[in-house]
Design a protein around this motif. Sequence first.
Motif, PDB file in Angstrom:
ATOM      1  N   VAL A 138       0.847  -1.184   0.000  1.00  0.00           N
ATOM      2  CA  VAL A 138       0.000   0.000   0.000  1.00  0.00           C
ATOM      3  C   VAL A 138       0.883   1.234   0.000  1.00  0.00           C
ATOM      4  CG1 VAL A 138      -1.708   1.302   1.310  1.00  0.00           C
ATOM      5  CG2 VAL A 138      -1.874  -1.179   1.179  1.00  0.00           C
ATOM      6  N   SER A 139       0.592   2.158  -0.884  1.00  0.00           N
ATOM      7  CA  SER A 139       1.315   3.422  -0.920  1.00  0.00           C
ATOM      8  C   SER A 139       0.326   4.531  -0.628  1.00  0.00           C
ATOM      9  CB  SER A 139       1.955   3.636  -2.294  1.00  0.00           C
ATOM     10  OG  SER A 139       2.639   4.861  -2.342  1.00  0.00           O
ATOM     11  N   SER A 140       0.548   5.264   0.446  1.00  0.00           N
ATOM     12  CA  SER A 140      -0.392   6.311   0.833  1.00  0.00           C
ATOM     13  C   SER A 140       0.312   7.347   1.685  1.00  0.00           C
ATOM     14  CB  SER A 140      -1.559   5.708   1.622  1.00  0.00           C
ATOM     15  OG  SER A 140      -2.417   6.713   2.097  1.00  0.00           O
ATOM     16  N   GLN A 176       0.655   0.946  -9.241  1.00  0.00           N
ATOM     17  CA  GLN A 176       0.907   1.630  -7.984  1.00  0.00           C
ATOM     18  C   GLN A 176      -0.142   2.716  -7.795  1.00  0.00           C
ATOM     19  OE1 GLN A 176       3.163   0.797  -5.714  1.00  0.00           O
ATOM     20  NE2 GLN A 176       4.067  -0.842  -6.941  1.00  0.00           N
ATOM     21  N   ARG A 177      -0.424   3.022  -6.530  1.00  0.00           N
ATOM     22  CA  ARG A 177      -1.442   4.017  -6.201  1.00  0.00           C
ATOM     23  C   ARG A 177      -0.923   4.859  -5.051  1.00  0.00           C
ATOM     24  NH1 ARG A 177      -5.481   3.239  -2.091  1.00  0.00           N
ATOM     25  NH2 ARG A 177      -7.148   4.782  -2.214  1.00  0.00           N
ATOM     26  N   GLY A 182       0.343   1.999 -14.131  1.00  0.00           N
ATOM     27  CA  GLY A 182       0.586   0.567 -14.179  1.00  0.00           C
ATOM     28  C   GLY A 182       0.411   0.014 -15.574  1.00  0.00           C
ATOM     29  N   ILE A 183       0.218  -1.307 -15.638  1.00  0.00           N
ATOM     30  CA  ILE A 183       0.046  -1.998 -16.912  1.00  0.00           C
ATOM     31  C   ILE A 183      -1.228  -2.830 -16.865  1.00  0.00           C
ATOM     32  CG2 ILE A 183       2.512  -2.042 -17.417  1.00  0.00           C
ATOM     33  CD1 ILE A 183       2.532  -4.986 -16.517  1.00  0.00           C
ATOM     34  N   ALA A 184      -1.827  -3.031 -18.024  1.00  0.00           N
ATOM     35  CA  ALA A 184      -3.090  -3.758 -18.112  1.00  0.00           C
ATOM     36  C   ALA A 184      -3.224  -4.368 -19.497  1.00  0.00           C
ATOM     37  CB  ALA A 184      -4.263  -2.820 -17.829  1.00  0.00           C
ATOM     38  N   ASN A 185      -4.201  -5.241 -19.638  1.00  0.00           N
ATOM     39  CA  ASN A 185      -4.633  -5.738 -20.943  1.00  0.00           C
ATOM     40  C   ASN A 185      -6.088  -5.359 -21.129  1.00  0.00           C
ATOM     41  OD1 ASN A 185      -2.192  -6.975 -21.694  1.00  0.00           O
ATOM     42  ND2 ASN A 185      -2.728  -8.880 -20.633  1.00  0.00           N
ATOM     43  N   LEU A 186      -6.465  -5.053 -22.363  1.00  0.00           N
ATOM     44  CA  LEU A 186      -7.860  -4.714 -22.613  1.00  0.00           C
ATOM     45  C   LEU A 186      -8.320  -5.321 -23.925  1.00  0.00           C
ATOM     46  CD1 LEU A 186      -8.348  -2.280 -24.950  1.00  0.00           C
ATOM     47  CD2 LEU A 186      -7.200  -0.937 -23.213  1.00  0.00           C
TER      48      LEU A 186
END
Length: 276
Positions: free
Chosen positions: A149-151, A181-182, A193-197
């Motif tokens: 967690v990044s906050s 990351q958030r 980040g990275i994703a597929n769609l």
Amino acid sequence: MKHSLLALSFLIASMAHAQYGVRRTVYHPEKLLPDVPVTAPDAAFPLRVHLFNVRWGGLGSRNHGYGTGNLLDAANLQGFDFAFECGVPFTPNADPADTYQARWKKSPYQLEILTTEAGASFTRTCTLNLAMEARPFTTANDAHFSHGVSSSLRTPWLDPGFAYEGPSTDHLIQFHVLDGQRQEDSFGDHGWGIANLVDPQPGSVLQGADYRFDCSRGFVTSSQLDNYYQGRWTRPGQKLELLLQRPGSDKVDRCTVSVALRPDPYPERRSRAQNP
């Protein structure tokens, strides 16, 4: 003159510490030991949940995070994503047969689990804000969370959104988030980040995408290997609006992400078989 006043202030503070034994508490988040399940049955907590993933961060008595789990019911095995903010974090269940004792809060989107410090006789509770999954989690479809967690500790924790799995007639793009990351600050949520769609248009194929966002509520990686965020193009090929299930309620939020499409999809490397 200014330097003299600063030096005097520092001297007075030092004398106060020496004279009155004032001690400044220093917290070390990496040394905070998480709670574990309570093994002795408690009739006030009749439900059982199995937690697959738990990620947390925080400082002192403010610890927050998110994860995944199943509600074990004889009639129905229900998967859920969850977010929390509690005094002490807790571990995922180490063994497939292990569970946390739980009970419903007044809201049907909140569960309270029973925890304890290892070796202690007292118990604690923590409220999980739930976002229900369409399918239960299994070792075959549970996605391993590779990051924590990044906050910002200077701002209140805001639960991330999870994939909304209700029907939508205009958000037909399937956006599967592989890693990201958030971060939070006083201006909102920021992430990348990275994703597929895959686009429902005829002839469309699975594509990889790099993404970034700045939203009032952000999101985390897809929690199952076969689930996805529902989206629609607001600027074809560049900007995508995603539907986010707000944990702890039935509200649905929206977040617009900027994407850079790739011709080939990213590989999925988050299965538990590959990341025991």
